[in-house]
Design a protein around this motif. Structure first.
Motif, PDB file in Angstrom:
ATOM      1  N   ASN A 175       3.338  13.402   7.063  1.00  0.00           N
ATOM      2  CA  ASN A 175       3.462  12.775   8.316  1.00  0.00           C
ATOM      3  C   ASN A 175       2.874  11.613   8.711  1.00  0.00           C
ATOM      4  O   ASN A 175       2.556  11.056   9.938  1.00  0.00           O
ATOM      5  N   VAL A 176       2.930  10.458   8.029  1.00  0.00           N
ATOM      6  CA  VAL A 176       2.094   9.201   7.954  1.00  0.00           C
ATOM      7  C   VAL A 176       3.609   8.265   8.340  1.00  0.00           C
ATOM      8  O   VAL A 176       4.504   8.449   7.842  1.00  0.00           O
ATOM      9  N   PHE A 177       3.274   7.259   9.556  1.00  0.00           N
ATOM     10  CA  PHE A 177       4.086   6.249   9.743  1.00  0.00           C
ATOM     11  C   PHE A 177       3.730   4.891   9.183  1.00  0.00           C
ATOM     12  O   PHE A 177       2.736   4.493   9.616  1.00  0.00           O
ATOM     13  N   ILE A 178       4.470   4.326   8.395  1.00  0.00           N
ATOM     14  CA  ILE A 178       4.128   3.090   7.863  1.00  0.00           C
ATOM     15  C   ILE A 178       4.924   1.800   8.534  1.00  0.00           C
ATOM     16  O   ILE A 178       6.240   1.905   8.152  1.00  0.00           O
ATOM     17  N   GLY A 179       4.515   0.992   9.526  1.00  0.00           N
ATOM     18  CA  GLY A 179       5.181   0.052   9.952  1.00  0.00           C
ATOM     19  C   GLY A 179       5.939  -0.955   8.926  1.00  0.00           C
ATOM     20  O   GLY A 179       5.346  -1.289   7.884  1.00  0.00           O
ATOM     21  N   SER A 180       6.862  -1.476   9.705  1.00  0.00           N
ATOM     22  CA  SER A 180       7.537  -2.878   8.993  1.00  0.00           C
ATOM     23  C   SER A 180       6.465  -3.805   8.128  1.00  0.00           C
ATOM     24  O   SER A 180       5.646  -4.277   8.753  1.00  0.00           O
ATOM     25  N   ARG A 181       6.958  -4.129   6.959  1.00  0.00           N
ATOM     26  CA  ARG A 181       6.248  -5.401   6.111  1.00  0.00           C
ATOM     27  C   ARG A 181       4.875  -4.911   5.770  1.00  0.00           C
ATOM     28  O   ARG A 181       4.053  -5.847   5.671  1.00  0.00           O
ATOM     29  N   CYS A 182       4.559  -3.478   5.942  1.00  0.00           N
ATOM     30  CA  CYS A 182       3.458  -3.324   5.517  1.00  0.00           C
ATOM     31  C   CYS A 182       3.128  -3.629   3.875  1.00  0.00           C
ATOM     32  O   CYS A 182       4.183  -3.332   3.334  1.00  0.00           O
ATOM     33  N   ILE A 183       1.814  -3.762   3.318  1.00  0.00           N
ATOM     34  CA  ILE A 183       1.609  -3.846   1.929  1.00  0.00           C
ATOM     35  C   ILE A 183       0.448  -3.034   1.583  1.00  0.00           C
ATOM     36  O   ILE A 183      -0.499  -3.143   2.101  1.00  0.00           O
ATOM     37  N   LEU A 184       0.791  -1.936   0.880  1.00  0.00           N
ATOM     38  CA  LEU A 184      -0.044  -1.116   0.494  1.00  0.00           C
ATOM     39  C   LEU A 184      -0.422  -1.080  -1.040  1.00  0.00           C
ATOM     40  O   LEU A 184       0.337  -0.578  -1.706  1.00  0.00           O
ATOM     41  N   VAL A 185      -1.649  -1.376  -1.878  1.00  0.00           N
ATOM     42  CA  VAL A 185      -1.462  -1.681  -3.084  1.00  0.00           C
ATOM     43  C   VAL A 185      -2.924  -1.138  -3.941  1.00  0.00           C
ATOM     44  O   VAL A 185      -3.861  -0.863  -2.871  1.00  0.00           O
ATOM     45  N   GLU A 186      -3.162  -0.995  -5.120  1.00  0.00           N
ATOM     46  CA  GLU A 186      -4.069  -0.786  -5.941  1.00  0.00           C
ATOM     47  C   GLU A 186      -4.917   0.553  -5.500  1.00  0.00           C
ATOM     48  O   GLU A 186      -5.907   0.548  -5.393  1.00  0.00           O
ATOM     49  N   GLY A 187      -4.062   1.486  -5.418  1.00  0.00           N
ATOM     50  CA  GLY A 187      -4.602   2.968  -5.272  1.00  0.00           C
ATOM     51  C   GLY A 187      -5.204   3.141  -4.185  1.00  0.00           C
ATOM     52  O   GLY A 187      -6.015   4.166  -4.033  1.00  0.00           O
ATOM     53  N   VAL A 188      -4.770   2.493  -2.972  1.00  0.00           N
ATOM     54  CA  VAL A 188      -5.304   3.028  -1.443  1.00  0.00           C
ATOM     55  C   VAL A 188      -4.710   4.436  -1.155  1.00  0.00           C
ATOM     56  O   VAL A 188      -3.771   4.736  -1.645  1.00  0.00           O
ATOM     57  N   LEU A 189      -5.429   4.906  -0.598  1.00  0.00           N
ATOM     58  CA  LEU A 189      -5.135   6.199   0.308  1.00  0.00           C
ATOM     59  C   LEU A 189      -4.981   6.530   1.733  1.00  0.00           C
ATOM     60  O   LEU A 189      -5.885   5.673   2.352  1.00  0.00           O
ATOM     61  N   ILE A 190      -3.906   6.838   2.129  1.00  0.00           N
ATOM     62  CA  ILE A 190      -3.513   6.891   3.478  1.00  0.00           C
ATOM     63  C   ILE A 190      -3.435   8.268   3.797  1.00  0.00           C
ATOM     64  O   ILE A 190      -2.429   9.034   3.416  1.00  0.00           O
ATOM     65  N   GLU A 191      -4.504   8.747   4.610  1.00  0.00           N
ATOM     66  CA  GLU A 191      -4.552  10.308   4.805  1.00  0.00           C
ATOM     67  C   GLU A 191      -3.384  10.495   5.775  1.00  0.00           C
ATOM     68  O   GLU A 191      -2.997   9.877   6.674  1.00  0.00           O
ATOM     69  N   LYS A 192      -3.405  11.853   5.992  1.00  0.00           N
ATOM     70  CA  LYS A 192      -2.379  12.433   6.625  1.00  0.00           C
ATOM     71  C   LYS A 192      -2.326  12.018   8.275  1.00  0.00           C
ATOM     72  O   LYS A 192      -3.404  11.840   8.852  1.00  0.00           O
ATOM     73  N   GLU A 193      -0.884  11.742   8.763  1.00  0.00           N
ATOM     74  CA  GLU A 193      -0.526  11.831  10.259  1.00  0.00           C
ATOM     75  C   GLU A 193      -1.221  10.309  10.563  1.00  0.00           C
ATOM     76  O   GLU A 193      -1.279  10.141  11.872  1.00  0.00           O
ATOM     77  N   SER A 194      -1.591   9.510   9.881  1.00  0.00           N
ATOM     78  CA  SER A 194      -2.131   8.107  10.126  1.00  0.00           C
ATOM     79  C   SER A 194      -0.629   7.239  10.580  1.00  0.00           C
ATOM     80  O   SER A 194       0.473   7.661  10.238  1.00  0.00           O
ATOM     81  N   VAL A 195      -0.973   6.104  11.469  1.00  0.00           N
ATOM     82  CA  VAL A 195       0.056   5.322  12.065  1.00  0.00           C
ATOM     83  C   VAL A 195      -0.337   4.115  11.519  1.00  0.00           C
ATOM     84  O   VAL A 195      -1.556   3.344  11.931  1.00  0.00           O
ATOM     85  N   LEU A 196       0.374   3.061  10.643  1.00  0.00           N
ATOM     86  CA  LEU A 196       0.096   1.801  10.269  1.00  0.00           C
ATOM     87  C   LEU A 196       0.960   0.924  11.131  1.00  0.00           C
ATOM     88  O   LEU A 196       2.185   0.882  11.045  1.00  0.00           O
ATOM     89  N   GLY A 197       0.703  -0.014  11.916  1.00  0.00           N
ATOM     90  CA  GLY A 197       1.324  -0.992  12.692  1.00  0.00           C
ATOM     91  C   GLY A 197       2.134  -1.935  11.433  1.00  0.00           C
ATOM     92  O   GLY A 197       1.508  -2.148  10.409  1.00  0.00           O
ATOM     93  N   ALA A 198       2.984  -2.790  12.002  1.00  0.00           N
ATOM     94  CA  ALA A 198       3.664  -3.896  11.357  1.00  0.00           C
ATOM     95  C   ALA A 198       2.492  -4.640  10.578  1.00  0.00           C
ATOM     96  O   ALA A 198       1.605  -5.172  11.275  1.00  0.00           O
ATOM     97  N   ASN A 199       2.892  -4.915   9.490  1.00  0.00           N
ATOM     98  CA  ASN A 199       2.081  -6.375   8.518  1.00  0.00           C
ATOM     99  C   ASN A 199       0.790  -5.595   8.324  1.00  0.00           C
ATOM    100  O   ASN A 199      -0.273  -6.784   7.871  1.00  0.00           O
ATOM    101  N   VAL A 200       0.316  -4.650   8.252  1.00  0.00           N
ATOM    102  CA  VAL A 200      -1.021  -4.213   7.724  1.00  0.00           C
ATOM    103  C   VAL A 200      -1.026  -4.375   6.215  1.00  0.00           C
ATOM    104  O   VAL A 200       0.011  -3.757   5.666  1.00  0.00           O
TER     105      VAL A 200
END
Length: 275
Positions: A175-200
């Motif tokens: 149930n996570v929302f990842i906004g446009s153009r986000c970059i997530l690398v190197e084993g990061v963990l995004i826990e449940k129901e988080s919301v990331l805005g664009a370009n994070v």
């Protein structure tokens, strides 16, 4: 062959020379058997056990061995031609997956029923949970683990990691929302129901500031559950002057009662900030 036996065989053959991997029929059969299991979702690169994510190193080893034993060949799809080692996943209708041209999924990745793949790319070893949306030009790196009902917006880059073997891949929980153009690398963990805005942009070394309290709390490598996150920056002094370094800022929390399909704008409006 049972999973535990496959694991023992992979660990045993891993220490042998790569030349042996591609010439020994027994090794080839075992490696292909493991990749078939990953393809079917019977096993996965990371499992959530006793409240923690655990990487199955032996499966990553099998994927690396798979690259060694497979031979380059031409793949023709109508007027399109590819030249690669890894087959492309097929039979999406039978699997209950909606795939829009030109989405490409490599064999050895598991896509759950109800997933929608807009024109995007999913690499080997990945796991994508039920009813998740992978939007246009998003890329899912090798071994990335994506939960249920996740929205990966357009142009998002989810990194993969095969080596170092012991490292966890990027993991995005349910149930996570990842906004446009986000970059997530190197084993990061995004826990449940988080919301990331664009370009994070978050790497293992990116500073993440929780600014919801009187004093900011700094963390790295993990976005706690229910977080609402936007891109930010902080000043850092260099010999030539002070410059601003990118960071991520947790500006609030989603309530557990919030609709799990809440849009990005709705989540940001709750905290008086719309991008």
């Amino acid at each position: 062959m049972k999973v535990n036996q496959l694991k023992l065989e992979i660990e045993n053959y891993w220490d042998k020379k790569k030349e042996v991997w591609s010439t020994n029929d027994s090794i080839r059969k075992i490696v292909i058997h493991v990749i078939d299991y990953v393809e079917q979702g019977s096993i996965r690169v990371s499992d959530f056990i006793n409240g923690k994510w655990r990487v199955n190193e032996w499966i990553k080893k099998a994927i690396i061995m798979y690259f060694s034993i497979k031979k380059m060949k031409t793949i023709e799809l109508g007027p399109f031609e590819f030249y690669d080692k890894i087959p492309i996943k097929n039979k999406f209708k039978e699997k209950g997956i909606r795939v829009v041209p030109h989405a490409v999924v490599r064999y050895g990745s598991y896509i759950s029923p109800g997933v929608i793949l807009m024109p995007s790319y999913v690499n080997i070893g990945s796991y994508i949970g039920k009813e998740t949306m992978i939007d246009t030009w998003a890329t899912i790196g090798s071994c990335a683990q994506i939960g249920k009902r996740v929205h990966i917006s357009g142009g998002v880059g989810i990194g993969g990691v095969l080596e170092p073997i012991q490292d966890n891949p990027v993991i995005i929980e349910d149930n996570v929302f990842i906004g446009s153009r986000c970059i997530l690398v190197e084993g990061v963990l995004i826990e449940k129901e988080s919301v990331l805005g664009a370009n994070v942009v978050i790497t293992s070394s990116t500073k993440i500031f929780d600014v919801t309290n009187q004093k900011p709390i700094e963390i790295k490598g993990i976005i706690p559950k229910y977080s609402v996150v936007i891109p930010g920056s902080y000043p850092k002094k260099f010999p030539s002057g002070i410059y601003h370094i990118p960071c991520a800022m947790i500006i609030g929390k989603r309530k557990e009662s919030t609709n799990k399909k809440t849009s990005l704008n709705e989540a940001l409006r709750t905290h008086h900030l719309v991008l």
